[in-house]
Each structure stands twice: as C-alpha cells, then as structure tokens.
Design a protein around this motif. Structure first.
Motif, PDB file in Angstrom:
ATOM      1  N   ALA A 316      -5.770  15.724  19.454  1.00  0.00           N
ATOM      2  CA  ALA A 316      -4.850  16.571  20.224  1.00  0.00           C
ATOM      3  C   ALA A 316      -5.439  16.932  21.588  1.00  0.00           C
ATOM      4  N   PRO A 317      -4.577  16.864  22.615  1.00  0.00           N
ATOM      5  CA  PRO A 317      -3.116  16.699  22.600  1.00  0.00           C
ATOM      6  C   PRO A 317      -2.636  15.258  22.703  1.00  0.00           C
ATOM      7  N   ASP A 318      -3.501  14.265  22.504  1.00  0.00           N
ATOM      8  CA  ASP A 318      -3.115  12.859  22.629  1.00  0.00           C
ATOM      9  C   ASP A 318      -2.455  12.409  21.330  1.00  0.00           C
ATOM     10  N   LEU A 319      -1.143  12.602  21.229  1.00  0.00           N
ATOM     11  CA  LEU A 319      -0.456  12.314  19.973  1.00  0.00           C
ATOM     12  C   LEU A 319      -0.240  10.827  19.747  1.00  0.00           C
ATOM     13  N   ALA A 320      -0.247  10.029  20.820  1.00  0.00           N
ATOM     14  CA  ALA A 320      -0.173   8.577  20.628  1.00  0.00           C
ATOM     15  C   ALA A 320      -1.413   8.084  19.900  1.00  0.00           C
ATOM     16  N   ALA A 321      -2.567   8.672  20.224  1.00  0.00           N
ATOM     17  CA  ALA A 321      -3.795   8.298  19.526  1.00  0.00           C
ATOM     18  C   ALA A 321      -3.740   8.732  18.065  1.00  0.00           C
ATOM     19  N   TYR A 322      -3.122   9.875  17.803  1.00  0.00           N
ATOM     20  CA  TYR A 322      -2.952  10.334  16.420  1.00  0.00           C
ATOM     21  C   TYR A 322      -2.101   9.354  15.623  1.00  0.00           C
ATOM     22  N   THR A 323      -0.957   8.955  16.168  1.00  0.00           N
ATOM     23  CA  THR A 323      -0.119   7.970  15.488  1.00  0.00           C
ATOM     24  C   THR A 323      -0.867   6.673  15.262  1.00  0.00           C
ATOM     25  N   ALA A 324      -1.590   6.203  16.271  1.00  0.00           N
ATOM     26  CA  ALA A 324      -2.323   4.938  16.144  1.00  0.00           C
ATOM     27  C   ALA A 324      -3.364   5.007  15.039  1.00  0.00           C
ATOM     28  N   ALA A 325      -3.961   6.175  14.870  1.00  0.00           N
ATOM     29  CA  ALA A 325      -4.994   6.327  13.843  1.00  0.00           C
ATOM     30  C   ALA A 325      -4.411   6.479  12.451  1.00  0.00           C
ATOM     31  N   ARG A 326      -3.231   7.098  12.324  1.00  0.00           N
ATOM     32  CA  ARG A 326      -2.735   7.468  11.015  1.00  0.00           C
ATOM     33  C   ARG A 326      -1.620   6.580  10.468  1.00  0.00           C
ATOM     34  N   LEU A 327      -0.748   6.082  11.305  1.00  0.00           N
ATOM     35  CA  LEU A 327       0.414   5.340  10.803  1.00  0.00           C
ATOM     36  C   LEU A 327       0.020   4.106   9.986  1.00  0.00           C
ATOM     37  N   PRO A 328      -0.878   3.240  10.465  1.00  0.00           N
ATOM     38  CA  PRO A 328      -1.224   2.065   9.642  1.00  0.00           C
ATOM     39  C   PRO A 328      -1.875   2.453   8.311  1.00  0.00           C
ATOM     40  N   ARG A 329      -2.744   3.441   8.343  1.00  0.00           N
ATOM     41  CA  ARG A 329      -3.451   3.820   7.122  1.00  0.00           C
ATOM     42  C   ARG A 329      -2.506   4.430   6.092  1.00  0.00           C
ATOM     43  N   THR A 330      -1.709   5.389   6.496  1.00  0.00           N
ATOM     44  CA  THR A 330      -0.824   6.041   5.531  1.00  0.00           C
ATOM     45  C   THR A 330       0.267   5.099   5.036  1.00  0.00           C
ATOM     46  N   THR A 331       0.711   4.181   5.883  1.00  0.00           N
ATOM     47  CA  THR A 331       1.699   3.189   5.438  1.00  0.00           C
ATOM     48  C   THR A 331       1.122   2.313   4.342  1.00  0.00           C
ATOM     49  N   ALA A 332      -0.112   1.857   4.523  1.00  0.00           N
ATOM     50  CA  ALA A 332      -0.753   1.001   3.523  1.00  0.00           C
ATOM     51  C   ALA A 332      -0.965   1.746   2.213  1.00  0.00           C
ATOM     52  N   ILE A 333      -1.392   2.996   2.298  1.00  0.00           N
ATOM     53  CA  ILE A 333      -1.642   3.764   1.082  1.00  0.00           C
ATOM     54  C   ILE A 333      -0.332   4.070   0.365  1.00  0.00           C
ATOM     55  N   ALA A 334       0.708   4.410   1.112  1.00  0.00           N
ATOM     56  CA  ALA A 334       2.012   4.668   0.487  1.00  0.00           C
ATOM     57  C   ALA A 334       2.531   3.430  -0.234  1.00  0.00           C
ATOM     58  N   ARG A 335       2.374   2.267   0.375  1.00  0.00           N
ATOM     59  CA  ARG A 335       2.816   1.028  -0.276  1.00  0.00           C
ATOM     60  C   ARG A 335       2.008   0.750  -1.533  1.00  0.00           C
ATOM     61  N   GLN A 336       0.711   1.036  -1.498  1.00  0.00           N
ATOM     62  CA  GLN A 336      -0.109   0.846  -2.686  1.00  0.00           C
ATOM     63  C   GLN A 336       0.320   1.806  -3.794  1.00  0.00           C
ATOM     64  N   ALA A 337       0.671   3.037  -3.440  1.00  0.00           N
ATOM     65  CA  ALA A 337       1.138   4.005  -4.438  1.00  0.00           C
ATOM     66  C   ALA A 337       2.417   3.528  -5.118  1.00  0.00           C
ATOM     67  N   VAL A 338       3.302   2.891  -4.357  1.00  0.00           N
ATOM     68  CA  VAL A 338       4.531   2.340  -4.931  1.00  0.00           C
ATOM     69  C   VAL A 338       4.196   1.218  -5.913  1.00  0.00           C
TER      70      VAL A 338
END
Length: 397
Positions: A316-338
């Motif tokens: 923060a406040p660089d929210l683009a960097a936050y998305t770049a760090a979190r979106l790929p990781r949480t997407t992969a983990i959510a898919r694994q949970a499914v």
C-alpha cells in the motif's frame, strides 16, 4: 522512525479476521486506520480456525505469531479414516512442521479476534457501523465510504466484507459472483468430557467429518454433506447430524451426544468459481472471502485472508502490486480447494474404493507424498520481513 504529521488514512470495511489483520498491519506501518463493522460486536459467529505455517509467518510480521502459537492447540498426529474407523493414512505433526517450517495450530476464532483487536487503539474500531462504498476514488481523488453517521474519505479502503461482499459487486458488477459448491457444512465447539481421541478427518459417501481437540479442553468438530442448496433439517441440525453420522466410528457418537441443537452451526458452501479480474479498483482493495472465497477443503480461507492483509500493508498504496502478488496465488489455491472437494465429497462407490486404496497405498509406501499437496501453500513466506518462526525449532511446543 517518527510517524508522519499527516499519515495516510485507511478505512477497513469488515471487522473479521482478515479486516482486523489488515488494520493492525497498516497501523504498524503508520496509517491512520478505522475499522467499520456492521455487527454490534466483533464476537465472531463461528467456530475454530486452523492456521498453517504460512499464515503464522504472516502474523509474525505484526508481532502476533508467537502469541497465537502459545494460545493455540498444536495439531498432533492423526490422519484420515473411513466411517467404520479404519485408518487410510496417518499424519505426523513433526513431519509436517519439518517440511513447512512450523506447526499447524487450531484455536477458536474469538481468541484470534481478541488478540488482533488488542493491537489497535480502542477508537479505531466502530461497531454497529454498516458501510457502503460511495466512490472507489482514483489517483486524483480519495475513496468515499458512507455510514448512517456520515461519510469517510480515505486514501485506501480495504473491503473485507465477506463472501457476500457488497463492495465486490459494486467494483465488478459484470462478474457472475458466487457459485454453490454442492455441499453444506456443520460446525460445533463443545466440551466432551472423558473422551480421548486422535485428530482425524473421516471420508464417507458424499460426507466428511473431522474431530480435533482445542487447547482449552473443548472439541472442534465439523461435518459436510452433498445436498441441494438451501435445505435445512425438518427438526433440528443435531438430529440431521445424527441421521448422517450417528453410526460412524468413535468419537463421533460421543461428540454428537454432547452437543445441543443450539451448538450446531450450518452453512451452505459458496465460492468464487470465476476469478475476479483484479483484487482492486481505484483506491479500494478486496481482501479474503470478498476477493477469493473458496471451499474449506484445504483449510486455507482464513489463512489466505491473513496473507492478503500482510501483503496489502506491504505494498500500500500500490494496489496494482497487491493484485499482482495475490491474484495468481489465491486463484491457484482456490482451484486446488475445488479439486480436493471433488475428491473428498465423492459419492460414486467405485470411485471411492479406488480413492481409498490409492491413499492407503501411498500412506504406507511414501507418507511424505501426502504432504506434497501443501507444497507452495504452507511454505509461503511474507515479503521483506524477518520470520520469528524461523527461530523456533520445528515441532517445539
């Protein structure tokens, strides 16, 4: 380092675990933070939470990791069983701690909420304060949040408003939203005097049960079953659990006998099947279930919210960097949970027989293979910080 004379302002919508962790992390980095929670208190409705080494290392960043390790029950040896009690696999707490650099612990959600709130000034948390995002803001103007008592302007809004997030819908109105995962869950936290057992999860036909001890002597038990969305028991949910699990192995009948109907919580499981295009827009960052709700089958929902909070405060406040760090990781983990949900909620008898045989064979031949499913998850480390857990020998309690 002296605090700046005009610190940036952050408003956190939602006083759950993710929102409070974000508030503490931002507060420690010099932000002036206000938490707006619609409920009358922060007392969580729910049960226990399992924290893996990844989220404990995240809590180390805000000086809370060791306190939580001391307050929690370190999950001991246990394993996976069939409804008749046969062990399909055995798990080793020491092996997991060695592989992932720390223990898996279990505690009541209220204990974690209390520890987080103790690290914030009292005037930073406002309850009975439902909040609505009025304007996400941009580089040239602040975000705006409205409450019944007035309006807030903020350099950053953290939307930790849960799985049914109104902020998510406002930021991404074209997103399809939540999908039903195909099963419902029950949870209880109760004393069960005189019962000794090893931690376990038991997989049946379209049903699972788990039983784990807490440090205060109570038992945390959870169950799940494949069922259409929106159904409820014709009498009460304890009776429903007795119908579904009453003839399963010990200690399940003893747990059910000790539970009162009002002890049982039931919730259908929904998740975000299609990932969001980003975890932010303007000056607003989505966090936890608001950003990436997932089935509970990996036990990572709360853990990922804690990770989100620490990474958000780091960038923060660089929210683009936050998305770049979190979106790929949480997407992969959510898919694994499914994927895990499809495996452990399986209803086909032939498929179940193959599944159980493979798990039993792998457990005997190469027990470490069963831990590989958490590689890249439990061994995560937060950015740019020392890790207190590295100073604690693996397996030390």
């Amino acid at each position: 380092m002296a605090a700046p004379s005009n610190p940036p302002r952050a408003v956190v919508i939602g006083g759950g675990i993710g929102g409070l962790t974000a508030a503490v992390a931002l507060h420690r980095r010099g932000w002036r933070v206000t938490v707006l929670e619609r409920a009358r208190s922060l007392a969580p409705v729910g049960a226990a939470i399992s924290l893996a080494p990844n989220s404990l290392r995240a809590l180390d960043v805000i000086g809370l990791g060791d306190e939580i390790r001391a307050l929690a029950a370190w999950q001991g040896d246990g394993g996976l069983r069939t409804p008749k009690g046969r062990w399909l696999s055995r798990s080793s707490a020491a092996a997991a701690a060695e592989r992932f650099g720390g223990p898996l612990v279990l505690l009541h959600r209220a204990t974690l909420v209390d520890a987080l709130t103790a690290r914030l000034p009292e005037d930073r948390i406002r309850t009975s304060a439902p909040a609505t995002l009025a304007d996400p803001g941009d580089a040239d103007r602040p975000a705006r949040v409205t409450t019944p008592d007035g309006e807030w302007e903020a350099d950053l809004v953290v939307a930790a408003d849960g799985i049914h997030s109104a902020v998510r819908r406002a930021l991404f109105p074209q997103h399809p939203g939540l999908a039903y995962a195909g099963f419902t869950t029950w949870r209880v936290v109760i004393p069960v005097p005189g019962v000794e057992f090893a931690s376990h999860e038991t997989w049946g036909r379209g049903r699972i049960w788990g039983t784990h001890p807490l440090k205060d002597g109570r038992v945390y038990a959870y169950a799940a079953a494949v069922t259409p969305a929106g159904q409820r028991a014709p009498d009460d949910e304890k009776a429903e659990l007795l119908r579904l699990f009453g003839d399963w192995h010990d200690p399940i009948p003893a747990v059910l006998a000790a539970a009162c109907p009002e002890d049982v919580l039931r919730h259908d499981v929904h998740h975000i099947a299609e990932p969001l295009p980003a975890h932010h827009r303007g000056r607003v960052a989505l966090l936890g279930d608001a950003a990436h709700a997932m089935p509970p089958t990996l036990g990572q929902g709360g853990n990922q919210a804690i990770e989100d909070a620490i990474v958000l405060a780091h960038h923060a406040p660089d929210l683009a960097a936050y998305t770049a760090a979190r979106l790929p990781r949480t997407t992969a983990i959510a898919r694994q949970a499914v994927k895990v949900a499809r495996l452990n909620m399986m209803s086909n008898r032939a498929g179940m027989a193959v599944r159980d045989a493979v798990i039993a064979a792998l457990s005997k031949a190469a027990p470490a293979l069963l831990l590989r499913g958490f590689d890249g998850i439990a061994d995560w480390r937060p950015p740019g910080q020392p890790y207190a857990s590295e100073q604690t020998p693996a397996g030390q309690q």
